[in-house]
Design a protein around this motif. Sequence first.
Motif, PDB file in Angstrom:
ATOM      1  N   GLU A 194       4.022  -9.508   2.475  1.00 24.08           N
ATOM      2  CA  GLU A 194       2.729  -9.251   1.825  1.00 24.08           C
ATOM      3  C   GLU A 194       1.929  -8.211   2.604  1.00 24.08           C
ATOM      4  OE1 GLU A 194       0.817 -12.986   1.509  1.00 24.08           O
ATOM      5  OE2 GLU A 194       2.230 -13.795   0.018  1.00 24.08           O
TER       6      GLU A 194
ATOM      7  N   GLU B  40       3.367  -4.796   1.875  1.00 24.46           N
ATOM      8  CA  GLU B  40       2.972  -4.300   0.565  1.00 24.46           C
ATOM      9  C   GLU B  40       1.537  -3.777   0.583  1.00 24.46           C
ATOM     10  OE1 GLU B  40       4.653  -3.769  -2.239  1.00 24.46           O
ATOM     11  OE2 GLU B  40       6.441  -4.327  -1.086  1.00 24.46           O
ATOM     12  N   ARG B  41       0.634  -4.513   1.258  1.00 21.70           N
ATOM     13  CA  ARG B  41      -0.760  -4.051   1.356  1.00 21.70           C
ATOM     14  C   ARG B  41      -0.838  -2.728   2.114  1.00 21.70           C
ATOM     15  NH1 ARG B  41      -1.928  -9.625   2.224  1.00 21.70           N
ATOM     16  NH2 ARG B  41      -1.972  -9.284   4.493  1.00 21.70           N
TER      17      ARG B  41
ATOM     18  N   LYS C 139       1.513  -0.427   2.324  1.00 17.93           N
ATOM     19  CA  LYS C 139       2.032   0.631   1.457  1.00 17.93           C
ATOM     20  C   LYS C 139       0.977   1.098   0.463  1.00 17.93           C
ATOM     21  CE  LYS C 139       6.949  -0.619   1.520  1.00 17.93           C
ATOM     22  NZ  LYS C 139       8.075  -1.133   0.686  1.00 17.93           N
ATOM     23  N   LYS C 140       0.267   0.137  -0.137  1.00 14.15           N
ATOM     24  CA  LYS C 140      -0.756   0.492  -1.114  1.00 14.15           C
ATOM     25  C   LYS C 140      -1.899   1.276  -0.466  1.00 14.15           C
ATOM     26  CE  LYS C 140       0.148  -3.355  -4.255  1.00 14.15           C
ATOM     27  NZ  LYS C 140      -0.368  -4.601  -4.855  1.00 14.15           N
ATOM     28  N   GLN C 141      -2.277   0.858   0.765  1.00 12.97           N
ATOM     29  CA  GLN C 141      -3.331   1.591   1.476  1.00 12.97           C
ATOM     30  C   GLN C 141      -2.896   3.016   1.772  1.00 12.97           C
ATOM     31  OE1 GLN C 141      -4.130  -0.747   4.968  1.00 12.97           O
ATOM     32  NE2 GLN C 141      -5.132  -2.416   3.832  1.00 12.97           N
ATOM     33  N   GLN C 142      -1.638   3.197   2.165  1.00 11.48           N
ATOM     34  CA  GLN C 142      -1.148   4.534   2.463  1.00 11.48           C
ATOM     35  C   GLN C 142      -1.100   5.399   1.204  1.00 11.48           C
ATOM     36  OE1 GLN C 142      -1.593   4.302   5.916  1.00 11.48           O
ATOM     37  NE2 GLN C 142      -0.037   5.896   5.772  1.00 11.48           N
ATOM     38  N   GLU C 143      -0.681   4.803   0.085  1.00 15.79           N
ATOM     39  CA  GLU C 143      -0.652   5.555  -1.164  1.00 15.79           C
ATOM     40  C   GLU C 143      -2.064   5.964  -1.580  1.00 15.79           C
ATOM     41  OE1 GLU C 143       1.284   3.047  -3.942  1.00 15.79           O
ATOM     42  OE2 GLU C 143       3.283   3.261  -3.031  1.00 15.79           O
ATOM     43  N   ARG C 144      -3.030   5.041  -1.427  1.00 13.81           N
ATOM     44  CA  ARG C 144      -4.424   5.353  -1.781  1.00 13.81           C
ATOM     45  C   ARG C 144      -4.969   6.451  -0.876  1.00 13.81           C
ATOM     46  NH1 ARG C 144      -6.430   0.695  -0.724  1.00 13.81           N
ATOM     47  NH2 ARG C 144      -5.564  -0.257  -2.609  1.00 13.81           N
ATOM     48  N   LYS C 145      -4.632   6.362   0.403  1.00 15.30           N
ATOM     49  CA  LYS C 145      -5.096   7.367   1.363  1.00 15.30           C
ATOM     50  C   LYS C 145      -4.537   8.746   1.029  1.00 15.30           C
ATOM     51  CE  LYS C 145      -5.106   8.324   6.335  1.00 15.30           C
ATOM     52  NZ  LYS C 145      -4.649   7.836   7.666  1.00 15.30           N
TER      53      LYS C 145
ATOM     54  N   ARG D 199      -3.584   9.810  -1.942  1.00 18.86           N
ATOM     55  CA  ARG D 199      -4.230  10.309  -3.167  1.00 18.86           C
ATOM     56  C   ARG D 199      -5.626  10.861  -2.873  1.00 18.86           C
ATOM     57  NH1 ARG D 199      -1.916   5.666  -5.682  1.00 18.86           N
ATOM     58  NH2 ARG D 199      -3.927   4.587  -5.512  1.00 18.86           N
TER      59      ARG D 199
END
Length: 413
Positions: A389, A392-393, A395-401, A403
């Motif tokens: 978990e 996954e969090r 990864k999502k933070q890195q993707e948001r960063k 973008r």
Amino acid sequence: MPKTTYDSIKPPDMSFDDDDADSNIKSLPQTKSIWDLCIQVTERAELNVAKGIDGKGPFLKPCLMFPGVVQENTNKSVESTLFVVGAKSAAKTSVILRFLDRDEQPKATTALEYTFGRRSKNNNLHKDVAHVWELGGGIALSNLIEVPITKQCIKNLSVVICVDLSKPETIWTTLESLINTIKLRVKKVIAELKLECPSDANLLIADCLARYGSDHPDKDAVDLIPIPITIIGSKYDEFQNFDPEKKKIISKTLRYVAHYHGAHLCYFSSKMEALVMKTRGLLGHLVFKTQLSKSIQTDHTKPLYVLAGMDASNQIGMPQAVVGASSSPLDAYNSYASPSLYWSPMDQWKQLFLSTFPQEAEAMVPEDPTKDSKYNENIIDSVRSQKDEELERFKKQQERKMRDEARREGKLL
């Protein structure tokens, strides 16, 4: 026959009391210890061999099994590798435990496991070591075969393939898959060895051919694997009660497969001490170069024991006619079949075996073994779930960063 042991031999306690130390030192002449003398005697014996007493050069003597082939002197320590593979629940662990004379309860093997055995020399100054690898999981993990089969150990490597005689519906699939995988790996390793040391690679091939000899009637009709292979048919105690005709088909098929690939063949049961001793003697010869019994057994009503090069196609015979098989391209053509349906003896044995014993597909290991319910560990699984978990969090933070940075640079609308 005396029982071979593989335990370490400890030197006797040669200590003395501190109070008597000075008197003992004064009373004894300053000379070599008994262990120094033993080493000196051994070195002198090895020097005699090195001078060419046996005519084969330093530390070599003629091989008793194959005339014309030389092997290392028995006074020198030897390290060998024994790699045991086979079907699931085919008594692989039992074979290893009985070989090493260990009184342990067999446990399921997970992936690739390692153990070792040691055997004392006659002079007790040297010990031979057998590195024993076992591959679990049947043919599902056959990609791990490349771990023990390397150019560093291939010169003293032997492979054992265990098949479950009580489950003929798994025998052909197991043999065909593992033999092909082993053959490809050995071929690749020998090619690498030829680049570094051509003489070692050529010696492996010469030893392989020596098992059959130049006068063997089938020398041009076999496809030998250049390392010692042994096929062990396990659970003979159950197999001996099979229908005689089925026993005949299984035994003759195994004989032909072993003969074609230059392998030894023997039957085994952990519940039958005579078969345990036969198997133990064969494996001991492979890794410790002990003397080998050459008495063979080819009667399908009895437990088979056939050494490589001591069988022949005319002794095994040909399989019974199988529907759809053609003995020659002409027969195939005359029967309105394609000439390409010509079957070699191996194809004929395969077709007979598969028509008698349809093979079951082996259950494959899940793509992610950590999710296999067989390996559940509540504490570890909960921590793993928590880490998943967190990952996954992250990864999502890195993707948001990424973008947000792209928007600031005007690269993303």
